[in-house]
Design an enzyme around this catalytic site. Sequence first.
Site, mmCIF file in Angstrom:
data_model
loop_
_atom_site.group_PDB
_atom_site.id
_atom_site.type_symbol
_atom_site.label_atom_id
_atom_site.label_comp_id
_atom_site.label_asym_id
_atom_site.label_seq_id
_atom_site.Cartn_x
_atom_site.Cartn_y
_atom_site.Cartn_z
ATOM 1 N N CYS A 53 -4.309 -2.043 0.560
ATOM 2 C CA CYS A 53 -4.580 -2.965 0.226
ATOM 3 C C CYS A 53 -4.697 -4.533 0.849
ATOM 4 O O CYS A 53 -3.694 -4.763 1.566
ATOM 5 C CB CYS A 53 -3.764 -3.949 -1.377
ATOM 6 S SG CYS A 53 -4.243 -5.138 -2.042
ATOM 7 N N HIS A 107 2.047 15.716 -1.442
ATOM 8 C CA HIS A 107 1.868 17.200 -1.835
ATOM 9 C C HIS A 107 1.259 18.277 -1.567
ATOM 10 O O HIS A 107 0.186 18.143 -1.704
ATOM 11 C CB HIS A 107 1.848 16.585 -3.836
ATOM 12 C CG HIS A 107 2.124 15.517 -3.930
ATOM 13 N ND1 HIS A 107 3.134 14.842 -4.577
ATOM 14 C CD2 HIS A 107 1.860 13.981 -4.560
ATOM 15 C CE1 HIS A 107 3.315 13.569 -5.051
ATOM 16 N NE2 HIS A 107 2.440 12.940 -4.821
ATOM 17 N N SER A 165 0.951 -1.541 -0.199
ATOM 18 C CA SER A 165 0.328 -0.057 -0.283
ATOM 19 C C SER A 165 0.791 1.150 0.274
ATOM 20 O O SER A 165 2.100 1.235 0.124
ATOM 21 C CB SER A 165 -1.056 -0.470 1.257
ATOM 22 O OG SER A 165 -1.975 -1.667 1.537
#
Length: 264
Positions: free
Chosen positions: A139, A116, A111
């Site tokens: 996941c 940002h 995962s």
Amino acid sequence: MNETPRVKLHGFNNLTKSLSFNMYDICYTKTAKEREAYIEYIDDVYNAERLTNILKRVADMIGAHVLNIAKQDYVPQGASVAMLVSEGPVVEVPEDDGPLPEAVVLSLDKSHITVHTYPEYHPNDGISTFRADIDVVTCGEISPLKALDYLIHSFDADIMIIDYRVRGFTRDIHGYKLFIDHDITSIQDYIPEHIREKYDMIDVNIYQENIFHTKCKLKQFDLDNYLFGYAKEDLSEQEANETTAKLRREMDEIFYGKNMPNTV
């Protein structure tokens, strides 16, 4: 929220759960020098090192193990951090010949968590906007929604736009496909009430596609919270009213996702 009964799975839970958290901080500066000072300030507050610490805390909260971190501060402004995480513990694969240990199955549940930042400003109106985008993609059984409350507190945003979706499927022991493994009617289910009370919220959900979208705008408006380097008392009544109108329009445009008429 009611707990979903646990279902015995056939093999690995390979559902992918994606949480996208976009926050906006709005500010008004009268001069180019003040604007540059604000951007420098916000760039320092949300530098790559601090963002890394936030993401480490997110990984800890969702029960993930950090595998790798990449971080970067940009010139003239902005920062990025990318973190690869795993549901299982970090295991060194032996170089010797022979069968691999069972724990190496963690390669299936990779995962990632990324952030940002995007400082920007209006060329004429004195409005500066700072945006941070955080994506938590997992996941397996890890749920990114566990970290939502912490992310909200970490950024204390004026505007929040949150998306959550579940993709893929897993199977029970009879081969029956499961396209989601938990109950959810709205992202608001995972936001504490004391936070929900502070924001106006809009939901756009597509239940059959396991897509959930929530937008949040701060209810209370105090002009002093949006001025950088000076206070409301330093403005004339007309200046205060015009600045308030500019800030409110900026917030509404971001919240509703469209440009609005300039009434100032």
